[in-house]
Design a protein around this motif. Structure first.
Motif, short mmCIF file in Angstrom:
data_model
loop_
_atom_site.label_atom_id
_atom_site.label_comp_id
_atom_site.label_asym_id
_atom_site.label_seq_id
_atom_site.Cartn_x
_atom_site.Cartn_y
_atom_site.Cartn_z
N HIS A 13 71.38 -5.30 85.82
CA HIS A 13 72.57 -4.46 85.98
C HIS A 13 72.53 -3.20 85.09
N HIS A 41 74.15 -15.53 87.04
CA HIS A 41 74.72 -14.19 87.24
C HIS A 41 73.84 -13.38 88.19
N ASP A 49 75.02 -11.83 80.78
CA ASP A 49 76.21 -12.19 81.56
C ASP A 49 76.17 -13.63 82.06
N HIS A 73 69.30 -8.87 82.33
CA HIS A 73 69.25 -8.86 83.80
C HIS A 73 69.23 -7.40 84.26
N GLN A 75 73.00 -3.08 81.32
CA GLN A 75 71.94 -3.66 80.49
C GLN A 75 70.68 -2.77 80.45
ZN LIG Z 1 75.77 -8.18 84.85
#
Ligand SMILES: [Zn+2]
Length: 293
Positions: free
Chosen positions: A84, A157, A176, A82, A87
């Motif tokens: 974030h 998430h 996540d 994802h 990551q």
């Molecule tokens: Zn995350």
């Protein structure tokens, strides 16, 4: 004198290398911890496949840890589970080196814009073009090596969650969409919600059991590996919390009342204080269910 030594201590701490550790998950497959989020690396003659890249400040240290793995080589493929920062912190380094960066299309869209979380004001800078995913998909795909990946469309998430399955080692990376420790961040600003947490965990169950398989090692972005039994227990727990929050929103209660009602009370001794999680979860119901949304 005191001030000077405090300054030195600060600089020293700032320059300290992250504590990166490596554990083997299967043939040529490794779990690397300490870069900001769990990272998975598959080594071999065709180059390294990585799932997630830790925080940008740890990208160099992570690259060194990956290079030191047995049968390592250049990283050819990087998955972003994802958008974030935990990551996507190796995207720029690996993008410049010519790696293929695979993500669900929604993840690429988020990485193309500046984001501010309304609940705490935290700001996230968009990534430069070279750092953005350069191979996106909507549903699923397979690499030449047989590695399968797919979208988790439940918005567990974020609205761009993906899983990566390594069939030879029977390891499933889920980012996540499942947590190995603590309460999840409910990022409803980019699509995540409490109903999606339940749906995403059920989807992970079905990915694991699809071929009659039950002993898959499930690797979350945070915390230790999970089993199918762990995921099943989480489905029950988040399902219970979701029902309780739904009842409260239907009675016209607000987020502070939801937090005070302690709807995750029986789980808090094991997982920790849930107040922040409950507040975000309740707000996520607003984002999904409110007629004003
Ligand atoms: Zn995350």
């Amino acid at each position: 004198m005191q001030a000077a030594s405090a300054g030195l201590a600060t600089r020293y701490a700032f320059g300290q290398a992250p504590n990166i550790t490596t554990a083997q998950l299967g043939d040529n497959l490794y779990l690397i911890s300490g870069a900001g989020g769990n990272v998975i690396a598959l080594t071999g003659s065709a180059g390294v496949v990585m799932v997630d890249g830790g925080l940008a400040q740890n990208a160099d240290a992570l690259a060194k840890a990956v290079a030191a793995l047995p049968s390592s080589g250049p990283v050819r493929t990087l998955f972003n589970t994802h958008w974030h920062p935990e990551q996507t912190g190796s995207n720029e380094k690996l993008g410049k080196a010519g790696a293929t960066i695979i993500a669900q299309e929604n993840t690429r869209l988020w990485l193309q814009q500046n984001i501010t979380w309304p609940w705490n004001g935290q700001k996230f800078q968009k990534l430069p073009k070279i750092a953005q995913p350069n191979k996106t998909f909507y549903d699923k795909g397979t690499l030449d090596s047989g590695i399968r990946y797919g979208y988790i469309p439940d918005a567990a998430h974020t609205d761009g969650d993906l899983y990566v399955y390594f069939p030879q080692q029977n390891v499933l990376a889920v980012g996540d969409a499942a947590y190995g420790q603590g309460w999840p961040v409910v990022d409803w600003w980019t699509g995540g919600w409490i109903g999606g947490i339940v749906g995403g965990l059920q989807r992970i169950q079905s990915v694991v059991t699809k071929d009659g398989n039950r002993d898959t090692k499930i690797i979350p972005a945070v915390g230790p590996a999970l089993s199918l039994a762990d995921i099943t227990a989480q489905v029950d727990m988040y399902g219970t919390i979701y029902d309780r929050l739904n009842q409260m929103i239907n009675k016209g209660r607000g987020p502070s009342e939801a937090v005070e009602a302690k709807p995750a009370k029986e789980y808090e001794t094991k997982i920790g204080n849930a107040d922040e999680f409950i507040r975000r979860s309740f707000e996520s119901l607003w984002a999904y269910l409110s007629p004003d949304a």
